[in-house]
Design a protein around this motif. Structure first.
Motif, PDB file in Angstrom:
ATOM      1  N   HIS A  14       0.870  -1.180   0.000  1.00  0.00           N
ATOM      2  CA  HIS A  14       0.000   0.000   0.000  1.00  0.00           C
ATOM      3  C   HIS A  14       0.905   1.227   0.000  1.00  0.00           C
ATOM      4  O   HIS A  14       1.976   1.208   0.618  1.00  0.00           O
ATOM      5  CB  HIS A  14      -0.893   0.056   1.246  1.00  0.00           C
ATOM      6  CG  HIS A  14      -1.899  -1.043   1.332  1.00  0.00           C
ATOM      7  ND1 HIS A  14      -3.017  -1.090   0.537  1.00  0.00           N
ATOM      8  CD2 HIS A  14      -1.956  -2.141   2.112  1.00  0.00           C
ATOM      9  CE1 HIS A  14      -3.725  -2.165   0.836  1.00  0.00           C
ATOM     10  NE2 HIS A  14      -3.090  -2.823   1.792  1.00  0.00           N
ATOM     11  N   ILE A  15       0.442   2.295  -0.650  1.00  0.00           N
ATOM     12  CA  ILE A  15       1.264   3.497  -0.742  1.00  0.00           C
ATOM     13  C   ILE A  15       0.355   4.709  -0.879  1.00  0.00           C
ATOM     14  O   ILE A  15      -0.783   4.585  -1.346  1.00  0.00           O
ATOM     15  CB  ILE A  15       2.246   3.376  -1.943  1.00  0.00           C
ATOM     16  CG1 ILE A  15       3.429   4.314  -1.796  1.00  0.00           C
ATOM     17  CG2 ILE A  15       1.521   3.547  -3.270  1.00  0.00           C
ATOM     18  CD1 ILE A  15       4.595   3.967  -2.718  1.00  0.00           C
ATOM     19  N   LYS A  80      -1.255  -0.027   9.055  1.00  0.00           N
ATOM     20  CA  LYS A  80      -2.217   1.001   8.653  1.00  0.00           C
ATOM     21  C   LYS A  80      -2.705   1.794   9.865  1.00  0.00           C
ATOM     22  O   LYS A  80      -2.854   3.017   9.791  1.00  0.00           O
ATOM     23  CB  LYS A  80      -3.405   0.374   7.924  1.00  0.00           C
ATOM     24  CG  LYS A  80      -3.107   0.005   6.495  1.00  0.00           C
ATOM     25  CD  LYS A  80      -4.324  -0.622   5.863  1.00  0.00           C
ATOM     26  CE  LYS A  80      -4.671   0.111   4.587  1.00  0.00           C
ATOM     27  NZ  LYS A  80      -5.829  -0.495   3.912  1.00  0.00           N
ATOM     28  N   LYS A  81      -2.952   1.111  10.982  1.00  0.00           N
ATOM     29  CA  LYS A  81      -3.363   1.807  12.201  1.00  0.00           C
ATOM     30  C   LYS A  81      -2.280   2.767  12.671  1.00  0.00           C
ATOM     31  O   LYS A  81      -2.561   3.900  13.076  1.00  0.00           O
ATOM     32  CB  LYS A  81      -3.692   0.807  13.316  1.00  0.00           C
ATOM     33  CG  LYS A  81      -4.999   0.093  13.138  1.00  0.00           C
ATOM     34  CD  LYS A  81      -5.218  -0.905  14.266  1.00  0.00           C
ATOM     35  CE  LYS A  81      -6.380  -1.808  13.959  1.00  0.00           C
ATOM     36  NZ  LYS A  81      -6.531  -2.871  14.960  1.00  0.00           N
ATOM     37  N   SER A  82      -1.044   2.327  12.616  1.00  0.00           N
ATOM     38  CA  SER A  82       0.065   3.186  13.014  1.00  0.00           C
ATOM     39  C   SER A  82       0.177   4.392  12.083  1.00  0.00           C
ATOM     40  O   SER A  82       0.419   5.511  12.543  1.00  0.00           O
ATOM     41  CB  SER A  82       1.373   2.404  13.020  1.00  0.00           C
ATOM     42  OG  SER A  82       2.441   3.257  13.366  1.00  0.00           O
ATOM     43  N   GLU A  91      -7.827   6.231   5.367  1.00  0.00           N
ATOM     44  CA  GLU A  91      -8.035   5.082   4.479  1.00  0.00           C
ATOM     45  C   GLU A  91      -8.069   5.519   3.015  1.00  0.00           C
ATOM     46  O   GLU A  91      -7.514   4.836   2.149  1.00  0.00           O
ATOM     47  CB  GLU A  91      -9.332   4.350   4.858  1.00  0.00           C
ATOM     48  CG  GLU A  91      -9.537   3.045   4.140  1.00  0.00           C
ATOM     49  CD  GLU A  91      -8.463   1.996   4.431  1.00  0.00           C
ATOM     50  OE1 GLU A  91      -8.105   1.246   3.495  1.00  0.00           O
ATOM     51  OE2 GLU A  91      -7.975   1.907   5.568  1.00  0.00           O
ATOM     52  N   GLU A  92      -8.669   6.648   2.732  1.00  0.00           N
ATOM     53  CA  GLU A  92      -8.778   7.111   1.340  1.00  0.00           C
ATOM     54  C   GLU A  92      -7.442   7.639   0.786  1.00  0.00           C
ATOM     55  O   GLU A  92      -7.321   7.855  -0.428  1.00  0.00           O
ATOM     56  CB  GLU A  92      -9.863   8.179   1.177  1.00  0.00           C
ATOM     57  CG  GLU A  92      -9.664   9.412   2.011  1.00  0.00           C
ATOM     58  CD  GLU A  92     -10.353   9.378   3.385  1.00  0.00           C
ATOM     59  OE1 GLU A  92     -10.523  10.461   3.964  1.00  0.00           O
ATOM     60  OE2 GLU A  92     -10.703   8.284   3.871  1.00  0.00           O
TER      61      GLU A  92
END
Length: 96
Positions: A14-15, A80-82, A91-92
């Motif tokens: 993810h980036i 992702k939470k971090s 998220e978007e």
């Protein structure tokens, strides 16, 4: 600049886009007395994995996609939470 599929030898999972307009924070440099002497803006964030590893890395990147900081996590969700808590990545903001 083109979005990389690999950073620091690790595959991108993810980036975010890389822009000076992003407000993901900065990396600070301190002297031996712990005085802040310089900063580099974090203009992109990426979650990556090295071949053969189960762990994920959250990379903080500079404007030319250079990795300026990293932290290891057990899961993509933890990374992702971090990113959300530490860098205000929503998220978007994730591209893929």
């Amino acid at each position: 600049m083109e979005i990389p599929s690999e950073l620091d030898g690790a595959s991108v999972i993810h980036i975010t886009k890389n822009s000076l307009e992003n407000t993901f924070g900065y990396i600070g440099f301190v002297d031996d007395k712990r005085n802040l002497i310089d900063t580099i803006d974090i203009t992109a964030v990426a979650i990556c994995r090295y071949d053969g590893s189960v762990e994920c890395y959250l990379f903080s990147c500079g404007i030319n996609w250079e990795v300026i900081g990293d932290k290891v996590y057990d899961t993509i969700e933890d990374a992702k939470k971090s990113a959300m808590n530490s860098h205000n990545v929503k998220e978007e903001d994730w591209i893929f």
